[in-house]
Design a protein around this motif. Structure first.
Motif, PDB file in Angstrom:
ATOM      1  N   PHE A 191       0.859  -1.168   0.000  1.00 36.19           N
ATOM      2  CA  PHE A 191       0.000   0.000   0.000  1.00 36.19           C
ATOM      3  C   PHE A 191       0.902   1.227   0.000  1.00 36.19           C
ATOM      4  O   PHE A 191       2.080   1.154   0.356  1.00 36.19           O
ATOM      5  N   ARG A 249      -4.605   6.283   2.114  1.00 34.79           N
ATOM      6  CA  ARG A 249      -3.791   5.115   1.812  1.00 34.79           C
ATOM      7  C   ARG A 249      -4.394   4.357   0.631  1.00 34.79           C
ATOM      8  O   ARG A 249      -5.605   4.158   0.560  1.00 34.79           O
ATOM      9  N   PHE A 259      -4.223   1.069  -2.179  1.00 35.90           N
ATOM     10  CA  PHE A 259      -3.769  -0.284  -2.512  1.00 35.90           C
ATOM     11  C   PHE A 259      -2.888  -0.231  -3.754  1.00 35.90           C
ATOM     12  O   PHE A 259      -3.198   0.462  -4.728  1.00 35.90           O
ATOM     13  N   ALA A 261       2.235  -5.184   4.105  1.00 37.50           N
ATOM     14  CA  ALA A 261       1.371  -5.659   5.167  1.00 37.50           C
ATOM     15  C   ALA A 261       1.084  -7.137   4.950  1.00 37.50           C
ATOM     16  O   ALA A 261       1.084  -7.618   3.802  1.00 37.50           O
ATOM     17  N   ASP A 280      -7.160  -2.806   2.906  1.00 32.34           N
ATOM     18  CA  ASP A 280      -6.167  -2.609   3.953  1.00 32.34           C
ATOM     19  C   ASP A 280      -6.686  -3.024   5.325  1.00 32.34           C
ATOM     20  O   ASP A 280      -5.898  -3.418   6.195  1.00 32.34           O
ATOM     21  N   TYR A 320      -5.662  -6.575   6.764  1.00 33.95           N
ATOM     22  CA  TYR A 320      -4.282  -6.916   7.084  1.00 33.95           C
ATOM     23  C   TYR A 320      -4.007  -6.740   8.578  1.00 33.95           C
ATOM     24  O   TYR A 320      -4.420  -5.763   9.201  1.00 33.95           O
ATOM     25  N   TRP A 328       1.823  -4.689   9.794  1.00 32.13           N
ATOM     26  CA  TRP A 328       2.324  -3.662   8.889  1.00 32.13           C
ATOM     27  C   TRP A 328       3.794  -3.382   9.158  1.00 32.13           C
ATOM     28  O   TRP A 328       4.247  -3.424  10.303  1.00 32.13           O
TER      29      TRP A 328
END
Length: 126
Positions: free
Chosen positions: A37, A45, A47, A97, A110, A113, A116
């Motif tokens: 990401f 944020r 992808f 992640a 996100d 996940y 990170w």
């Protein structure tokens, strides 16, 4: 528990390439999908790409498809992101992640996940 460390960020000119690495520590790495990401100033944020635990399935954001390639070497507990034809719009902090047993659909999200990395800066100048 999975710990992730990104490396390979840097400063490049538009049109150049850069390769990022995400090295994982912890058990059962092959059970985790790994995604990349990015976060640019003033933006949410985003992808970039993801790969399933066994490496058979991948997913890309539309704007990265054909320019970026994600791969993994489970023997080395490492996931790679090769970025070609970079533009200033690719400037961001890139994060990897890990998410447990994600599908090809959910590995774009996100929120799915669990672990990170700390991120690595990529700067592309025009």
């Amino acid at each position: 528990q999975v710990q992730l460390v990104e490396s390979g960020g840097g400063f490049v000119q538009a049109g150049e390439s850069l390769g990022l690495s995400c090295e994982a520590s912890g058990r059962h790495f092959t059970s985790y999908a790994v995604g990349w990401f990015r976060l640019a100033p003033g933006k949410e944020r985003e992808f970039v790409a993801a790969i399933s635990g066994g490496g058979l399935n991948t997913a890309y954001a539309d704007s990265m498809r054909g320019r970026f390639t994600i791969s993994r070497d489970n023997a080395k507990n490492t996931v790679y992101l090769q970025m070609n034809s970079l533009t200033p719009e690719d400037t961001a902090v890139y994060y990897c992640a890990a998410g447990y047993s994600l599908s090809q659909t959910t590995m774009r999200l996100d929120t799915k996940y669990n672990y990170w990395g700390q991120g690595t800066q990529v700067t592309v100048s025009s």
